[in-house]
Design an enzyme around this catalytic site. Structure first.
Site, PDB file in Angstrom:
ATOM      1  CD  GLN A  91      -3.014  -0.624   0.424  1.00  0.00           C
ATOM      2  OE1 GLN A  91      -3.082   0.660  -0.177  1.00  0.00           O
ATOM      3  NE2 GLN A  91      -3.689  -1.660  -0.864  1.00  0.00           N
ATOM      4  CB  SER A  92       4.122   2.019  -0.849  1.00  0.00           C
ATOM      5  OG  SER A  92       5.175   2.942  -1.828  1.00  0.00           O
ATOM      6  CG  ASN A  93       0.063   6.523   0.625  1.00  0.00           C
ATOM      7  OD1 ASN A  93      -0.888   6.296   0.428  1.00  0.00           O
ATOM      8  ND2 ASN A  93       0.710   6.251   2.474  1.00  0.00           N
TER       9      ASN A  93
END
Ligand SMILES: *Cc1c(COP(=O)(O)O)cnc(C)c1O
Length: 322
Positions: free
Chosen positions: A73-75
């Site tokens: 879920q890396s921004n």
């Protein structure tokens, strides 16, 4: 101060809003927010600022393919993917975790942006990143490596400029509080505070690292960035303010503290925090307040760093359920 190459695509300056209802609820402080969740570029966040400098550097180096890495879920990966597309780069994301049948949250956006994804186990991230880079190099794709979180001397310069921007927006708060992880945001703010004489405190709430590790990392990054800007400033880990009392459940595992913070910001101010970074940082702020860390009447800025697409990941559905 040396001027670095920069492409301006972030929506700046980001707004500063006061939070009167939340301030009243918390009692005796003046809380405001700087909205770096509104920097633009596929839902925005703090990495958009860093990418203005990193993309410019990639262009200057004649790169064609951007490669970076992060969690599922890396921004940072989502914003890098969007910047790559917008400026005509190919993009490879090395994600630590398992391929998902039904991508959601940030990962859904990575897919919509159409970039390549390489999966690896968390303990093999660095070697996979190197292998992907080498392969792209051999294939003539002119790869450019953007480090974890965009946190090198180039990305950090963006938050030096962000501090300049904040100080130009009127009387600044006494203390600035935000989520800190790879340390680039904090390093830039700390260096900016030194260069532009901000007299207040710059307090990073650690999302995942023990205080000693993060202090050292931030001091080293701030010093390296200073050198890159032709400014001679040294930083010792002791002068970096980090609070690490909120990391014990681990990265990406929010609990009751984050939930209370998310609910409070939503229900008092109509403002959305994310479960991984800003929820944890806001929990820290509220907890520090309750424990007397701030003096009565202190003006506190919560620097919102983004991350809201993770609200829509199935992983957090139960955590957020009513
Ligand atoms: C990456 C990120 C942070 C941490 O910033 P660093 O510069 O890596 O310390 C904080 N909040 C959000 C939403 C992020 O995506």
């Amino acid at each position: 101060m040396r001027k670095l190459p920069r492409i301006r695509f972030a929506h700046l300056p980001t707004p500063v809003d006061s939070l009167p209802r939340l301030s009243a609820k918390l009692g005796g402080i003046h809380l405001s927010v700087k909205h770096d969740d509104e920097t633009g570029l596929a839902f925005g966040g703090n990495k958009t600022r860093k990418l203005e400098f990193l993309i410019a550097d990639a262009q200057a180096n004649g790169a064609r393919t951007l490669i970076t890495t992060g969690a599922v879920q890396s921004n940072h990966c989502r914003q890098t993917a969007a910047a790559a597309v917008r400026y005509g780069f190919e993009c490879i994301l090395v994600l630590a975790g398992e391929a998902q049948e039904k991508p959601d949250g940030n990962l859904l956006l990575d897919h919509l942006l159409g970039v390549e994804i390489v999966w690896c186990s968390p303990d093999r991230r660095d070697e996979t990143l190197q292998a992907v880079f080498d392969e792209a190099w051999s294939a003539g794709r002119r790869p450019y490596l953007i480090p974890y979180g965009g946190s090198n001397e180039i990305g950090v310069a963006a938050y030096v400029e962000a501090m300049r921007e904040y100080l130009s927006q009127g009387d600044p708060a006494d203390t600035i509080v935000f989520a800190s992880s790879s340390g680039g945001t904090q390093a830039g703010l700390v260096l900016g505070a030194r260069l532009f004489n901000y007299p207040g405190r710059v307090v990073g709430i650690s999302v995942d690292e023990p205080e000693a590790v993060l202090r050292e990392r931030v001091a080293a990054l701030a010093e390296r960035c200073a050198g890159h800007l032709d400014e001679r400033h040294s930083f010792s880990p002791q002068e970096i303010l980090v609070q690490d009392g909120y990391i014990s459940a681990g990265y990406g595992n929010p609990g009751a503290g984050e939930r209370e913070a998310i609910d409070m910001f939503a229900r008092e101010e109509g403002m959305l925090l994310d479960p991984v970074y800003t929820g944890r940082a806001a929990w820290g702020l509220i907890d520090l307040l309750r424990n007397g860390f701030f003096h009565s009447g202190e003006r506190i800025l919560f620097w919102h760093t983004g991350g809201t697409p993770a609200l829509f990941a199935a992983r957090y559905r139960e955590f957020l359920a009513l």
